[in-house]
Design an enzyme around this catalytic site. Structure first.
Site, PDB file in Angstrom:
ATOM      1  N   HIS A 107       0.822  -1.228   0.000  1.00 28.18           N
ATOM      2  CA  HIS A 107       0.000   0.000   0.000  1.00 28.18           C
ATOM      3  C   HIS A 107       0.853   1.275   0.000  1.00 28.18           C
ATOM      4  CE1 HIS A 107      -3.623  -2.311   0.469  1.00 28.18           C
ATOM      5  NE2 HIS A 107      -3.244  -2.814   1.622  1.00 28.18           N
ATOM      6  N   ASP A 145      -2.437 -10.675  -2.577  1.00 33.62           N
ATOM      7  CA  ASP A 145      -3.026 -10.221  -1.314  1.00 33.62           C
ATOM      8  C   ASP A 145      -4.497  -9.872  -1.577  1.00 33.62           C
ATOM      9  OD1 ASP A 145      -2.150  -9.061   1.553  1.00 33.62           O
ATOM     10  OD2 ASP A 145      -3.650  -7.734   0.655  1.00 33.62           O
ATOM     11  N   HIS A 147      -6.157  -7.373  -0.657  1.00 37.97           N
ATOM     12  CA  HIS A 147      -6.375  -5.941  -0.872  1.00 37.97           C
ATOM     13  C   HIS A 147      -5.628  -5.488  -2.127  1.00 37.97           C
ATOM     14  CE1 HIS A 147      -6.782  -6.548   3.560  1.00 37.97           C
ATOM     15  NE2 HIS A 147      -7.794  -5.716   3.413  1.00 37.97           N
ATOM     16  N   ASP A 224      -4.537 -12.835   3.322  1.00 35.98           N
ATOM     17  CA  ASP A 224      -5.787 -12.378   3.939  1.00 35.98           C
ATOM     18  C   ASP A 224      -7.006 -12.651   3.053  1.00 35.98           C
ATOM     19  OD1 ASP A 224      -5.046 -10.457   2.083  1.00 35.98           O
ATOM     20  OD2 ASP A 224      -4.700  -8.886   3.575  1.00 35.98           O
TER      21      ASP A 224
HETATM   22 ZN    ZN Z   1      -4.114  -7.333   2.488  1.00 33.13          ZN
END
Ligand code: ZN
Length: 284
Positions: A107, A145, A147, A224
């Site tokens: 991120h 991931d 996200h 995740d």
């Molecule tokens: Zn994540």
């Protein structure tokens, strides 16, 4: 062939109260140790490596502890932890290994929070980006991931040597990645879509890239997506094995960098399955 795992206990020494805390990596490490993996100790990335990815002003603020948001605390010495985690990615790239380090990175954009998102989502330095920039090779970055890696997209958008592919839950944090743009191919997926839908999207994504042009595959390896985790797509250990097989079939030098995954020992089991699937198919 057994993939080597890059790990330093130093990465467990901060942030005990946070969901992105030491337990998630400590328990994964313990599980992988039982599975007899070989471990390598990283050294911190040089500042020069970090500056290929991040603005000097942001790095200065990180060092001084001046940058903080509700997800991403200004821990004491966090820049040193982040440099060590980035060093893990560099070593993983060198040995085609798996960096089991924290903090995560995808991120983090040039100047911190990326693409207009208000937080850095537990990330400080974009580890996978540091490794890809240091290699200077044509790279496929595969971000599994749960996200969207808004930092990685910000860093590599328009970079002719790199294609960034992300499969992620959407709508979900960070809110980006709803559509593809240039060399950034995004596959938004609904919550708990399940293994079948996920693997169909992965096959579609990999079918869209001209794998032959890449010299290296860098995997932003987050877990995740596991059923019940923060960005659950309803995946299981078997799903990660299937993902690993598909990565192995690309037949390219490959390295893996840990991103998210918040269920401790389950991370270790998922990593083991991912690597077993990869090793089954990769050419030694
Ligand atoms: Zn994540």
């Amino acid at each position: 062939m057994k993939t080597k795992i890059v790990f330093s206990e130093k990465c467990l020494n901060y942030g005990g109260w946070h969901i992105e805390g030491p337990q998630r990596v400590k328990m994964a490490h313990e599980f992988l140790e039982e599975q007899k993996y070989e471990f390598l100790e990283p050294t911190p990335a040089a500042e020069e490596d970090v500056l290929r990815v991040h603005d000097a002003d942001y790095v200065w603020k990180l060092k001084k502890g001046l940058v903080e948001d509700p997800d991403t605390p200004a821990y004491e010495n966090i820049y040193e932890y982040a440099r060590l985690s980035a060093g893990g990615a560099l070593l993983a790239a060198e040995v085609n290994g798996f960096s089991l380090m924290r903090p995560p990175g995808h991120h983090a954009g040039h100047g911190g929070a990326a693409l207009g998102v208000s937080t850095r989502g537990f990330c400080y330095v974009n580890n996978v980006a540091v490794a890809v920039k240091a290699l200077g090779k044509a790279a496929l970055i595969l971000d599994v991931d749960g996200h969207h890696g808004n930092g990685s997209q910000e860093i590599f958008l328009g970079d002719e040597r790199v294609v960034y592919v992300s499969l992620h839950r959407f709508p979900h944090y960070p809110g980006t990645g709803g559509f593809s743009e240039g060399n950034c191919l995004n596959f938004p997926l609904p919550a708990d879509c399940g293994e079948r839908r996920y693997l169909e999207a992965l096959d579609e994504a990999l079918g869209m890239v001209n794998v032959g042009r890449f010299e290296v595959v860098a995997v932003s390896a987050g877990f995740d997506t596991h059923l019940g985790d923060l960005a659950s797509l309803g995946l299981t250990e078997n799903s990660y094995r299937e993902v690993g097989r598909r990565i192995g079939l690309l037949r390219k030098p490959t390295f893996f960098v840990l991103e998210g995954g918040y269920m401790g020992e389950q991370n270790g089991r998922d990593i083991d399955q991912l690597l077993k699937g990869y090793e089954e198919k990769a050419v030694v």
